[in-house]
Design an enzyme around this catalytic site. Structure first.
Site, short mmCIF file in Angstrom:
data_model
loop_
_atom_site.label_atom_id
_atom_site.label_comp_id
_atom_site.label_asym_id
_atom_site.label_seq_id
_atom_site.Cartn_x
_atom_site.Cartn_y
_atom_site.Cartn_z
N CYS A 85 0.96 -1.44 0.01
CA CYS A 85 -0.06 0.03 -0.06
C CYS A 85 0.78 1.30 0.00
CB CYS A 85 -0.86 0.01 1.19
SG CYS A 85 -2.14 -1.37 1.22
N LYS A 334 -10.94 7.21 3.61
CA LYS A 334 -12.44 6.89 3.90
C LYS A 334 -12.91 7.73 2.78
CE LYS A 334 -14.53 6.03 6.52
NZ LYS A 334 -15.63 5.02 5.89
N HIS A 338 -8.99 3.58 -1.56
CA HIS A 338 -7.67 3.46 -1.73
C HIS A 338 -7.09 2.68 -2.91
CE1 HIS A 338 -3.63 2.39 -0.25
NE2 HIS A 338 -3.94 1.15 0.15
#
Lengths: 394, 475
Positions: A85, A334, A338
């Site tokens: 990530c 949020k 992502h």
């Protein structure tokens, strides 16, 4: 070991609208982000001398930087980077090293992810641990393990614990509601968070970030020539990156609260930047809120608040736009979702724009942003990247 | 004297009330309940459970043979016994063999094991039989059949709990119950024919033949352990061979379990041994393409191993009810569940082979320098960075406690939508293990709860079934 501080500057950035971009493929997203960055930097694409391209799920791995080179029609050295990530930050980090080494003067860091062509809403199962261990592992299922243990350790009932992390979701949605490029722009209430369907108990729908498409890009030059391009460049003050030494799931004695990758990567970056007290010295932090519990443990592992005390700061609004240290002022993962390769650069974009006083929507603009942090976190095992940016040299 | 030195069994946690099956079809219930294997169980995983139960408190190093029997093996070509032996963490210099195709496969394996130890080609052989037969939906067999396994350790040199004194076999070719190579469901001919000329004729021939040859009077039989397709056939047989149904006939377990195919005679034998006293005489008989009958004498040693196995009694008492007939159809693969999130990592035969010691044998590594135990096996020690300086330790037979957990609703199949992810702290060196919990009510999971490991089928990919260990609440 030398510090990266004040060696590299960002002179231009771009960020696409994030969301379910059914209209745009990987190539379109790359063009959208890169061309905004070129324009912002006031350069021609042909001025770029080298590039680092971050993407994770792009139509099979093993095809290198094709999806950056082909759409942009560049004839330059281009390297694909991929590191869970933190991939967007890896593009930024390696581009910084390319400039700091003296090899290149104008480089591109580009992060792109197209998640919405897979036909399912999550990231899928089976990544990282091998076929049998991974059989049914998902990201929410793994991050929820942190919440269960955190609640247990600090004697919070699941109901109390969910209220604490739920407030993070409410904060980030409030911030995101004012951010035109965010995927989700709806304000939510704590009641909505608590009553939402469970994704991976104890995490509910609003504890989890969305799945979105997006891209972001930065143009970097040596700090000493940055003002030749613009009057308000943003300087790289510190770059940290660290892995946890073993899968948290099987690591002997692991308490699920202290994450080496978070502690080490932030300390590396603080040290380079000369930051002693991040709670006081940072003016904005864009951190990896893939799940609300993740943002909470980041507060405690980054030294934003003492261990076990995040609840007090959350209740006091310390991390809100008007608080002592605004966290995820653009709505975070949020609200942006992502798209893995893009996230680190999208967060950096927010810090960059806030420093220049150019935050999208003036009501979100923070006052006098001198030091800011962007951060991504993934795995397993966990890997964390931190970039600290500053408005002035020195 | 050669004989049985240990025994074990396995019965899946899940039971389905026959009233629930009957209600699904609007027909009469045969009463009671049957066992149903979970959607991650097959005859290999059930066999592993029974073998581990049988070998509890036995040094696994003595086992030099494993015979697997089933009519519902997960493989057509590839031995199950070798996989069961690996999961049971047995030695590799052993004899492994599969017995199949007949409901007599379980007793055929028992006879072969006895022959092996008697001839001296092996010292200690585990016989394990497991079955999970599928009956046509709505048929009587659907209500009658159960899923389960039993294991016996047959030995030449150790003190037996029971000795096999004699045997008698009858072979018979007949289409009574059968499956073609392409069949999913058990086929059968008219019940009146197959009971009379199949079951009763062959069973009584074998039993009477054995009694006559051994000069065994009906009144000296303490327990007649007769396989049967149903209670009525079993009782008719008992009367035919001169036995008293009330006092001498071993319970068929129809009310609580159902008939478990080739494993059933051995399951009944284990159930009988659990209640046996030294000196008793058993008559064991199985049916399928003929009949095998055995004369068994229980020794005084039977008292010594009582309570060391869960056995039939233990596993029967540990149960949960499947809430619906639909769930049964899905667990047994008769309706297709919608899969959870797509799985990105496909299995590789060569990778699985390299990983066999931790993935199948469930070994961790214990550092010879600092003593730290880690799972899976780590070549470089997490504690002290010693390289390639470890010994392997078995974790499958160790209990653990839940350190943390989550209940994932994304990755599950539609018939088990919630996947409990568990981080376990093992009782052995506090080793951390990451595992899915099966056979549980997710709402009952708590930090600190006690769990044990269970070998399960994980998923199908690249044309292979993949097995690994899950955890479950201690049964």
């Amino acid at each position: 070991m030398e510090s990266i501080k004040d060696k590299v500057a960002i002179i231009g950035m771009g960020c696409t609208k994030f969301g379910e971009r059914w209209d745009a493929g990987l190539d379109d997203l790359a063009i959208e982000a890169a061309y905004e960055a070129f324009e912002d930097a006031g350069i021609d694409p042909a001025d770029i001398q080298a590039g680092w391209f971050g993407t994770v799920t792009a139509p099979t791995t093993g095809i290198g930087a094709t999806h950056a080179i082909n759409p942009l029609k560049l004839r330059i050295p281009m390297t694909r980077v991929e590191n869970w990530c933190i991939t967007g930050h890896e593009a930024l980090r390696n581009a910084c090293f390319g400039v700091a080494s003296g090899m290149y003067d104008i480089v591109l860091a580009l992060g792109v992810e197209k998640l919405k062509d897979t036909g399912f809403p999550g990231l899928g199962t089976g990544r990282g641990m091998g076929p049998v261990l991974e059989a049914r592992r998902t990201s929410p299922g793994s991050f929820a393990l942190i919440a269960t243990r955190y609640f247990y350790t600090y004697d919070l009932s699941p109901e109390e614990g969910k209220r604490v992390i739920g407030k993070i979701a409410v904060k980030n949605h409030y911030n995101g509601s004012m951010c035109p490029k965010a995927h989700f722009r709806n304000k939510i209430t704590l009641e909505q968070v608590l009553n939402a369907p469970i994704i991976a108990w104890p995490l509910g729908l609003f504890d989890c970030c969305g799945n979105s498409d997006g891209a972001a890009a930065a143009v970097l030059v040596p700090a000493k020539i940055a003002k030749d391009f613009r009057k308000d460049p943003v300087y790289i003050k510190g770059l940290g990156q660290s892995f946890d030494p073993l899968l948290p799931h099987t690591r002997p004695g692991f308490d699920w609260l202290t994450w080496d990758a978070l502690v080490d990567s932030s300390h590396q970056a603080y040290e380079q930047a000369g930051i002693k007290n991040p709670r006081e010295e940072l003016d904005i932090a864009e951190v990896h809120d893939c799940f609300t519990i993740t943002e909470l443990i980041i507060y405690e592992n980054f030294g934003f608040c003492p261990r076990g005390k995040a609840k007090e700061d959350i209740d006091a609004g310390f991390f809100e736009l008007t608080g002592g240290l605004p966290v995820n002022a653009d709505g975070g993962l949020k609200c942006f979702g992502h798209p893995v390769g893009a996230s680190g650069l999208r967060m950096t974009y927010e810090v960059y724009k806030q420093m220049q006083g150019k935050a999208q929507s003036p009501e979100r603009q923070l006052k006098d942003v001198r030091f800011g942090l962007s951060h991504t976190f993934g795995g397993p095992p966990q890997v964390s990247a931190v970039a600290i940016l500053g408005r002035e040299l020195g | 004297m050669s004989g049985i030195i240990s025994y074990g069994a396995y019965i899946p946690l899940w039971r389905l009330s026959r009233d629930v099956i009957a209600a699904g079809w609007g027909r009469a219930s045969l009463g009671g309940e049957r066992s149903v294997a979970n959607n991650d169980e097959d005859t290999v995983t059930m066999a592993v459970e029974a073998v581990l139960d049988c070998l509890n408190n036995v040094d696994r190093g003595i086992v030099d043979g494993l015979y697997f029997a089933s009519t519902t093996a997960p493989f057509r070509e590839k031995q199950c016994a070798a996989l069961v032996a690996a999961a049971a963490d047995l030695r590799t210099d052993i004899i492994t063999m599969d017995f199949s195709n007949s409901l007599r496969a379980g007793t055929a394996a028992l006879r072969a094991a006895l022959d092996a130890v008697n001839s001296g080609s092996a010292e200690n052989v585990v016989v394990v039989a497991a079955d999970s037969r599928l009956a046509y939906p709505r048929s009587d067999y659907e209500q009658n059949f159960g899923d389960g396994a039993a294991a016996l350790l047959v030995s030449r040199n150790h003190t037996p709990v029971a000795t096999v004194e004699a045997s008698y076999s009858v072979s018979n070719d007949m289409y009574d119950v059968w499956r073609l190579d392409k069949d999913i469901f058990v086929q059968s001919w008219e019940d009146r024919f197959i009971i009379e000329h199949g079951y009763l004729e062959n069973m009584s021939k074998a039993i009477s033949g054995l009694m006559k040859r051994q000069d065994l009077k009906a009144e000296s039989v303490n327990k007649a352990i007769f396989y049967a397709p149903n209670v009525r056939a079993q009782q008719t047989l008992a009367r035919q061979v001169g036995l008293d149904v009330k006092t001498q006939l071993q319970d068929l377990l129809m009310g609580s379990l159902g008939v478990c195919g080739s494993a059933h005679a051995l399951i009944m034998l284990v159930a009988a041994l659990e209640e046996a006293k030294g000196g008793e005489t058993f008559l064991l008989a199985s049916y399928g393409d003929g009949s095998d009958a055995f004369l068994i004498k229980v020794t005084e040693a039977v008292g010594k191993i009582k309570g060391k196995q869960r056995g039939v009694k233990g596993f029967l008492n540990s149960k949960r009810s499947l809430p619906s007939y639909e769930r049964y159809l899905s667990y047994r693969g008769l309706v297709e569940p919608q899969p959870g999130e797509p799985f990105r990592l496909f299995p590789s035969s060569s990778a699985s082979w390299r990983e066999r010691n931790w993935a199948i044998r469930f070994h961790g590594s214990r550092c010879k320098n600092c003593g730290l135990i880690t799972f899976p096996i780590q070549r470089v020690c997490y504690g002290c960075r010693s390289k390639d300086n470890y010994e392997e330790v078995r974790l499958s037979d160790k209990r653990g406690t839940v350190y943390t957990f989550s209940l994932d609703t994304l990755a599950g199949r539609s018939d088990d939508p919630m996947v409990p992810h568990i981080v376990i702290e093992s009782e052995l060196g506090k080793t951390r293990i990451y595992s899915i919990m099966t056979d549980c009510d997710p709402s009952e999971i708590k930090i600190g709860m006690s769990v044990e490991m269970t070998f399960r089928r994980m998923y199908e990919g690249a044309g292979m079934y993949n097995y690994f260990w899950k955890c479950r609440p201690v049964r």
